[in-house]
Motif scaffolding. Structure first.
Motif, PDB file in Angstrom:
ATOM      1  N   LEU A 178     -16.624   8.671   0.158  1.00  0.00           N
ATOM      2  CA  LEU A 178     -15.852   7.756  -0.145  1.00  0.00           C
ATOM      3  C   LEU A 178     -17.074   7.681  -1.560  1.00  0.00           C
ATOM      4  CD1 LEU A 178     -14.077   5.089   0.989  1.00  0.00           C
ATOM      5  CD2 LEU A 178     -16.060   3.875   1.438  1.00  0.00           C
ATOM      6  N   TRP A 179     -17.602   7.038  -1.382  1.00  0.00           N
ATOM      7  CA  TRP A 179     -18.468   6.815  -2.852  1.00  0.00           C
ATOM      8  C   TRP A 179     -18.158   8.384  -4.220  1.00  0.00           C
ATOM      9  CZ3 TRP A 179     -20.794   3.767  -5.874  1.00  0.00           C
ATOM     10  CH2 TRP A 179     -20.857   4.395  -7.323  1.00  0.00           C
ATOM     11  N   HIS A 180     -17.940   9.223  -4.165  1.00  0.00           N
ATOM     12  CA  HIS A 180     -17.689  10.644  -4.982  1.00  0.00           C
ATOM     13  C   HIS A 180     -16.148   9.975  -4.827  1.00  0.00           C
ATOM     14  CE1 HIS A 180     -21.111  12.422  -5.824  1.00  0.00           C
ATOM     15  NE2 HIS A 180     -21.192  12.757  -4.640  1.00  0.00           N
ATOM     16  N   ARG A 181     -14.955   9.792  -4.142  1.00  0.00           N
ATOM     17  CA  ARG A 181     -13.887   9.677  -4.459  1.00  0.00           C
ATOM     18  C   ARG A 181     -13.526   8.162  -4.938  1.00  0.00           C
ATOM     19  NH1 ARG A 181      -9.740  11.433   0.225  1.00  0.00           N
ATOM     20  NH2 ARG A 181     -10.628  13.761   0.717  1.00  0.00           N
ATOM     21  N   THR A 182     -13.777   7.843  -4.845  1.00  0.00           N
ATOM     22  CA  THR A 182     -13.983   6.122  -5.262  1.00  0.00           C
ATOM     23  C   THR A 182     -14.516   6.235  -7.035  1.00  0.00           C
ATOM     24  OG1 THR A 182     -14.545   5.142  -3.566  1.00  0.00           O
ATOM     25  CG2 THR A 182     -14.621   3.613  -5.951  1.00  0.00           C
ATOM     26  N   SER A 215       0.666  -0.984   0.194  1.00  0.00           N
ATOM     27  CA  SER A 215       0.249  -0.244   0.383  1.00  0.00           C
ATOM     28  C   SER A 215       1.348   1.342  -0.084  1.00  0.00           C
ATOM     29  CB  SER A 215      -0.552   0.253   1.022  1.00  0.00           C
ATOM     30  OG  SER A 215      -0.079  -0.031   2.377  1.00  0.00           O
ATOM     31  N   THR A 216       2.367   1.389   0.262  1.00  0.00           N
ATOM     32  CA  THR A 216       3.026   2.786   0.809  1.00  0.00           C
ATOM     33  C   THR A 216       3.584   2.793  -1.252  1.00  0.00           C
ATOM     34  OG1 THR A 216       4.928   0.879   1.094  1.00  0.00           O
ATOM     35  CG2 THR A 216       3.778   1.868   2.451  1.00  0.00           C
ATOM     36  N   ALA A 235     -21.287  -0.707 -16.045  1.00  0.00           N
ATOM     37  CA  ALA A 235     -20.359  -1.015 -14.750  1.00  0.00           C
ATOM     38  C   ALA A 235     -18.449   0.089 -14.729  1.00  0.00           C
ATOM     39  CB  ALA A 235     -19.886  -2.749 -13.924  1.00  0.00           C
ATOM     40  N   ARG A 236     -18.128   0.072 -13.848  1.00  0.00           N
ATOM     41  CA  ARG A 236     -17.283   1.766 -13.333  1.00  0.00           C
ATOM     42  C   ARG A 236     -16.020   0.083 -12.524  1.00  0.00           C
ATOM     43  NH1 ARG A 236     -17.249   6.231 -15.737  1.00  0.00           N
ATOM     44  NH2 ARG A 236     -15.153   6.970 -14.585  1.00  0.00           N
ATOM     45  N   VAL A 237     -14.269   0.377 -12.923  1.00  0.00           N
ATOM     46  CA  VAL A 237     -13.600   0.094 -12.315  1.00  0.00           C
ATOM     47  C   VAL A 237     -12.525   0.660 -11.286  1.00  0.00           C
ATOM     48  CG1 VAL A 237     -13.977  -2.806 -13.477  1.00  0.00           C
ATOM     49  CG2 VAL A 237     -12.581  -1.031 -14.384  1.00  0.00           C
ATOM     50  N   GLY A 238     -12.372   0.417 -10.524  1.00  0.00           N
ATOM     51  CA  GLY A 238     -11.261   1.303  -9.810  1.00  0.00           C
ATOM     52  C   GLY A 238     -11.224   0.509  -8.802  1.00  0.00           C
ATOM     53  N   PRO A 239     -10.643   1.515  -7.255  1.00  0.00           N
ATOM     54  CA  PRO A 239     -10.275   0.641  -6.360  1.00  0.00           C
ATOM     55  C   PRO A 239     -11.643   1.031  -5.490  1.00  0.00           C
ATOM     56  CG  PRO A 239      -8.628   3.411  -6.464  1.00  0.00           C
ATOM     57  CD  PRO A 239      -9.857   3.337  -7.917  1.00  0.00           C
ATOM     58  N   VAL A 240     -11.389   0.018  -4.757  1.00  0.00           N
ATOM     59  CA  VAL A 240     -13.267  -0.134  -4.260  1.00  0.00           C
ATOM     60  C   VAL A 240     -12.236  -0.915  -2.807  1.00  0.00           C
ATOM     61  CG1 VAL A 240     -15.116  -1.222  -3.563  1.00  0.00           C
ATOM     62  CG2 VAL A 240     -14.582  -0.041  -5.883  1.00  0.00           C
ATOM     63  N   PHE A 241     -12.631   0.135  -1.661  1.00  0.00           N
ATOM     64  CA  PHE A 241     -11.656  -0.919  -0.350  1.00  0.00           C
ATOM     65  C   PHE A 241     -12.904  -1.505   0.819  1.00  0.00           C
ATOM     66  CE2 PHE A 241      -8.536   1.421  -2.173  1.00  0.00           C
ATOM     67  CZ  PHE A 241      -7.044   0.454  -2.204  1.00  0.00           C
ATOM     68  N   LEU A 242     -13.898  -1.168   0.023  1.00  0.00           N
ATOM     69  CA  LEU A 242     -15.128  -1.306   1.171  1.00  0.00           C
ATOM     70  C   LEU A 242     -16.656  -1.496   0.784  1.00  0.00           C
ATOM     71  CD1 LEU A 242     -16.578  -0.666   4.301  1.00  0.00           C
ATOM     72  CD2 LEU A 242     -17.462   1.689   3.964  1.00  0.00           C
ATOM     73  N   ARG A 243     -17.012  -2.700   1.056  1.00  0.00           N
ATOM     74  CA  ARG A 243     -18.704  -3.302  -0.017  1.00  0.00           C
ATOM     75  C   ARG A 243     -19.327  -2.114   0.526  1.00  0.00           C
ATOM     76  NH1 ARG A 243     -19.476  -7.942  -2.216  1.00  0.00           N
ATOM     77  NH2 ARG A 243     -17.501  -8.781  -1.298  1.00  0.00           N
ATOM     78  N   GLU A 296      -3.844   9.376  -3.575  1.00  0.00           N
ATOM     79  CA  GLU A 296      -5.119   9.201  -3.857  1.00  0.00           C
ATOM     80  C   GLU A 296      -5.678   7.590  -3.168  1.00  0.00           C
ATOM     81  OE1 GLU A 296      -3.678   9.308  -7.595  1.00  0.00           O
ATOM     82  OE2 GLU A 296      -3.421  10.403  -6.252  1.00  0.00           O
ATOM     83  N   VAL A 297      -4.309   7.294  -3.971  1.00  0.00           N
ATOM     84  CA  VAL A 297      -5.490   5.658  -3.411  1.00  0.00           C
ATOM     85  C   VAL A 297      -4.820   5.474  -1.470  1.00  0.00           C
ATOM     86  CG1 VAL A 297      -5.087   3.671  -4.180  1.00  0.00           C
ATOM     87  CG2 VAL A 297      -5.639   4.874  -5.831  1.00  0.00           C
ATOM     88  N   ARG A 298      -4.144   5.765  -1.133  1.00  0.00           N
ATOM     89  CA  ARG A 298      -3.437   5.488  -0.272  1.00  0.00           C
ATOM     90  C   ARG A 298      -4.844   6.251   0.497  1.00  0.00           C
ATOM     91  NH1 ARG A 298       1.799   6.387  -1.274  1.00  0.00           N
ATOM     92  NH2 ARG A 298       1.703   8.119   0.189  1.00  0.00           N
ATOM     93  N   GLU A 299      -5.300   7.935   0.022  1.00  0.00           N
ATOM     94  CA  GLU A 299      -6.599   8.282   1.103  1.00  0.00           C
ATOM     95  C   GLU A 299      -7.918   7.556   0.838  1.00  0.00           C
ATOM     96  OE1 GLU A 299      -6.176  12.050  -0.615  1.00  0.00           O
ATOM     97  OE2 GLU A 299      -4.242  12.596   0.241  1.00  0.00           O
ATOM     98  N   LEU A 300      -8.026   7.052  -0.162  1.00  0.00           N
ATOM     99  CA  LEU A 300      -8.977   5.635  -0.224  1.00  0.00           C
ATOM    100  C   LEU A 300      -9.027   4.669   1.081  1.00  0.00           C
ATOM    101  CD1 LEU A 300     -11.907   6.404  -2.054  1.00  0.00           C
ATOM    102  CD2 LEU A 300     -10.976   5.220  -3.213  1.00  0.00           C
TER     103      LEU A 300
END
Length: 244
Positions: free
Chosen positions: A157-161, A4-5, A111-119, A10-14
């Motif tokens: 979280l949604w808008h940043r994702t 993760s480092t 659909a869209r694809v991206g960094p998703v860290f929470l369901r 922006e991904v770490r912040e997400l």
């Protein structure tokens, strides 16, 4: 070193924001109250989500880290009846989902694809569904709430994702399978023979034979068994993941 480092800032912040949502749910999640409802078990989660989705009037925004291919589900995810009612539905999942569910672009072409860290799901920007910890028996849990601080966090979280995501299909790219061939593929994955597929989809036997051949060709499969494996991303020769 933690992978993760090496992620973009922006991904770490997400990722940190997703952790803050879990922390905000925190201790109150141990007690069910009028404004914090708890679901336990996959069937309970799906039934509750289906009922809530029917009450939405404006939007259903869905974040799912991974979505498995389920041939018995005719309309996976929030969106089937919502779209029919004019409700905006958006689904974001991780790119790795395409490895285990290469038919996702055929099932959810928008659909869209991206960094998703929470369901989680944001409903009408007023209520949210947030994943909870699995039980000791491995059952999934989820929480439904309209508590303002949790709604605000989930909206952020949604808008940043969304900002870090991209369409699952590139401009001008077509899904691997048409809607009709997707229906054939689902029945194929359930082990149905041509005669049963023809009966259920009201097609002639010759049409079914032609469509089954087309499905196998699209999946790069030499047999029905290989096709079923390819649908779940388990075929070594699968070429079903979209190229971008």
């Amino acid at each position: 070193m933690d992978d993760s480092t090496r992620e973009p800032v922006e991904v770490r912040e997400l990722r940190a924001l997703a952790d803050s949502v879990r922390a905000a749910l925190g201790e109150p999640s141990r007690r069910t109250s009028r404004d914090l409802q708890h679901w336990r078990g996959l069937d309970a989660n799906l039934d509750a989500l289906d009922g809530i989705e029917r009450t939405t009037t404006r939007s259903v925004w869905n974040m799912q880290p991974r979505i498995q291919f389920d041939p018995e589900d005719p309309a996976p995810g929030a969106g089937g009846s919502s779209e029919a009612r004019g409700v905006e539905t958006v689904l974001i999942t991780r790119p790795a989902t395409l490895d285990v569910n290469p038919l996702l672009p055929s099932i959810h072409p928008d659909a869209r694809v991206g960094p998703v860290f929470l369901r989680g799901v944001v409903l009408d920007e007023e209520r949210v569904v947030i994943e909870g910890l699995d039980t000791a028996d491995g059952e999934p849990t989820a929480w439904l709430t309209d508590r303002p601080h949790l709604v605000v966090l989930m909206l952020e979280l949604w808008h940043r994702t969304l900002a870090l995501s991209a369409p699952v299909l590139a401009p001008g790219q077509q899904p691997l399978l048409s809607p009709r061939r997707l229906r054939v593929a689902r029945l194929l994955a359930m082990g149905e023979k041509d005669q049963a597929i023809a009966r259920q989809l009201e097609m002639s036997g010759r049409t079914v034979e032609r469509e089954v051949r087309a499905v196998l060709e699209a999946l790069g499969a030499r047999s029905r068994t290989e096709a079923v494996l390819a649908m779940s991303g388990r075929a070594s020769n699968s070429r079903t993941r979209p190229t971008r």
